[in-house]
Design an enzyme around this catalytic site. Structure first.
Site, PDB file in Angstrom:
ATOM      1  N   CYS A 195     -28.965 -63.470 -20.631  1.00 32.03           N
ATOM      2  CA  CYS A 195     -27.675 -62.071 -20.452  1.00 32.03           C
ATOM      3  C   CYS A 195     -26.411 -61.366 -20.469  1.00 32.03           C
ATOM      4  CB  CYS A 195     -28.374 -61.084 -20.544  1.00 32.03           C
ATOM      5  SG  CYS A 195     -28.024 -59.443 -21.182  1.00 32.03           S
ATOM      6  N   CYS A 209     -25.432 -57.903 -19.213  1.00 33.42           N
ATOM      7  CA  CYS A 209     -26.123 -57.754 -18.469  1.00 33.42           C
ATOM      8  C   CYS A 209     -25.118 -58.241 -17.268  1.00 33.42           C
ATOM      9  CB  CYS A 209     -27.787 -58.930 -18.055  1.00 33.42           C
ATOM     10  SG  CYS A 209     -28.427 -57.871 -19.599  1.00 33.42           S
TER      11      CYS A 209
END
Length: 326
Positions: A80, A83
């Site tokens: 991700c 993230c």
């Protein structure tokens, strides 16, 4: 381990109210004990403010820890990209906030059950758990200013409503101190009675819980935990055995029936519809007089006790009640 006492949509979670009572009492007792001992012994390492959590450790590392300090959860994954932007910011702020919250990082690929239990549709997703109650904070790589504002609100609510002032950070402490269990505090004079009330609530014996809390208040009228517990137990006792459909039909068909409106307000609150419960009783106060008006007013004050005086919805409803009365 399944998270307990979680409120995912802003409803009043009565189990979380009970957890808040316990957490606040423990925090106040711990602070008093630390003051008697000259500030307590040491603290946690800065490295312990950011921890990796999995399903096996969730109970201890998040739920139990949230009775002492707010736990912010960062749901992330290696693949991700957002993230990778958000996580370093959260980690830096956890250290900067110096123990006012703990950051728990959960890899969703390795802990998909937790992801499902929190109802997460996309990552990064950030939640907080305070006194066993889960609160969604934000999703996506939010700007740092927004993150700071959210964290400020979180730590203020944790302190004001639950008595959680955070952990003491000692730069010289060895990492791993956060995992150690805090020493048990000596039992207070009413602990046995309060525990009996909690057991009665857990067993669905709401009448027994009411009596247990009253036993405490008969000797200690100012006991805040017993007052809050009694308000909760009395509400649950009142709605036990009611037919929700019939109650709501009666309230809709008979707007002048004070008992119907009061019963519907009780159900509204138990269902988490706080504003609906308050609004219904304020409207009832506006259109009634005499004993009926007083009955609606008294029930509204009782529901304020269940939600808690620090809740902004209670403050707004108090102002509306004042306008309705005067």
């Amino acid at each position: 381990m399944q998270p307990r006492n979680m409120s995912m949509s802003g409803v009043v979670d009565l189990a979380a109210v009970k957890a808040a009572q316990e957490a606040k009492a423990k925090a106040e007792q711990a602070r008093a004990e630390a003051a008697r001992q000259g500030g307590g012994a040491g603290g946690v390492s800065p490295a312990d403010l950011v921890i990796d959590v999995d399903e096996a450790g969730f109970e201890q590392d998040v739920l139990q820890r949230s009775a002492e300090v707010p736990v912010v959860i960062d749901f992330w994954a290696e693949w991700c990209q957002p993230c990778k932007q958000l996580s370093p910011v959260l980690e830096r702020l956890a250290v900067e906030y110096n123990g006012r919250f703990v950051l728990a990082k959960i890899d969703v690929d390795a802990n998909q059950m937790l992801m499902q239990q929190f109802g997460i549709q996309g990552i990064p997703a950030v939640f907080a758990v305070v006194a066993g109650q889960a609160l969604p904070l934000f999703q996506g790589a939010a700007p740092e200013a927004q993150i700071r504002e959210t964290l400020e609100q979180l730590v203020q609510v944790a302190e004001q409503r639950f008595g959680l002032t955070g952990l003491t950070v000692d730069p010289d402490a060895e990492p791993g101190a956060i995992a150690e269990a805090a020493p048990e505090m000596p039992a207070g004079p009413y602990d046995a009675l309060l525990e009996a009330a909690v057991r009665a609530l857990d067993a669905g014996d709401f009448g027994g819980a009411v009596q247990a809390y009253k036993n405490v208040l008969s000797d200690d009228p100012g006991n805040s935990e017993a007052k809050l517990g009694l308000a909760q137990a009395e509400l649950l006792h009142r709605v036990q055995g009611l037919d929700p459909q019939q109650v709501r039909k009666d309230a809709a068909d008979k707007p002048a029936d004070i008992e119907a409106q009061i019963a519907a307000a009780d159900l509204d609150l138990v269902g988490g519809h706080v504003d609906d419960a308050f609004g219904r009783l304020i409207q009832t106060v506006q259109r009634t007089a005499g004993d009926d008006r007083d009955a609606a007013r008294v029930r509204l004050l009782e529901l304020f006790d269940v939600v808690g005086g620090d809740d902004p919805r209670v403050a707004a409803a108090r102002r509306a009640l004042a306008r309705a009365l005067f």
